[in-house]
Write an enzyme that holds these catalytic residues in place. Structure first.
Site, short mmCIF file in Angstrom:
data_model
loop_
_atom_site.label_atom_id
_atom_site.label_comp_id
_atom_site.label_asym_id
_atom_site.label_seq_id
_atom_site.Cartn_x
_atom_site.Cartn_y
_atom_site.Cartn_z
N GLU A 70 -42.91 6.06 4.22
CA GLU A 70 -44.00 5.36 3.54
C GLU A 70 -44.59 6.18 2.39
O GLU A 70 -44.90 5.64 1.33
CB GLU A 70 -45.09 4.95 4.54
CG GLU A 70 -44.61 4.00 5.62
CD GLU A 70 -43.92 2.74 5.12
OE1 GLU A 70 -44.20 2.28 3.99
OE2 GLU A 70 -43.08 2.19 5.86
N HIS A 73 -42.57 5.85 -0.74
CA HIS A 73 -42.85 4.65 -1.55
C HIS A 73 -43.97 4.93 -2.55
O HIS A 73 -43.87 4.54 -3.73
CB HIS A 73 -43.26 3.48 -0.65
CG HIS A 73 -42.12 2.84 0.08
ND1 HIS A 73 -41.06 2.25 -0.56
CD2 HIS A 73 -41.91 2.67 1.40
CE1 HIS A 73 -40.22 1.76 0.33
NE2 HIS A 73 -40.71 2.00 1.54
#
Length: 164
Positions: A70, A73
């Site tokens: 995550e 990203h």
């Protein structure tokens, strides 16, 4: 908010800053995610949300895989902007180069589905039974129509409900 998770997020940012020789804006982190997703990165809001249930059940792998996934990203967004693919080559570069991890798109955690009330709809086919979610059932009550793909008849509520 678990301290281990927050320190893991910080560690991921420090690794990226060392690798790219620049600083990155830290995100807001929340533990307000349910369902099948382990984590979600909100790019334009610079926010990370994590699933507390999946974290508790898969703690080691979650910190090793999900958190860097995550964070990557958000790093990719800060480096390359919005026009990149979510799991494209830029994100993969960060996963491999910065975190030395395989760029896996999805987790393999076991997700326990909770029991949900289903509303039973039928068509004119012999086996034409369709369990609708509460959300879809509500849409029907507001006028939305659904059709059987085989017989093309509008699905109608039978009055039956069951837990699945």
């Amino acid at each position: 908010m678990p301290e281990h998770l927050l320190s893991c997020v910080e560690h991921c940012y420090q690794k990226a800053e060392t690798f790219f020789k620049r600083s990155f804006t830290r995100p807001d982190v929340s533990f307000k995610l349910r369902g099948q997703k382990a984590g979600v990165a909100h790019l334009t809001e610079n926010k990370l949300r994590f699933n507390p249930q999946l974290y508790r059940e898969n703690r080691e792998d979650f910190l090793r895989q999900t958190v860097p996934h995550e964070v990557a990203h958000l790093i990719a967004h800060q480096l390359f902007g919005l026009k990149i693919q979510p799991h494209g080559e830029e994100w993969q570069l960060i996963m491999r180069g910065v975190y030395e991890l395989a760029p896996n798109r999805c987790h393999t955690y076991e997700v326990k589905r909770r029991m949900a009330n289903r509303y039973i709809y039928r068509c004119s086919c012999p086996q034409g039974e369709f369990p609708f979610s509460a959300q879809r059932h509500a849409l029907v009550s507001k006028g939305r129509r659904y059709f059987c793909r085989r017989c093309k008849v509008t699905l109608s509520f039978t009055g039956e409900q069951r837990l699945e």
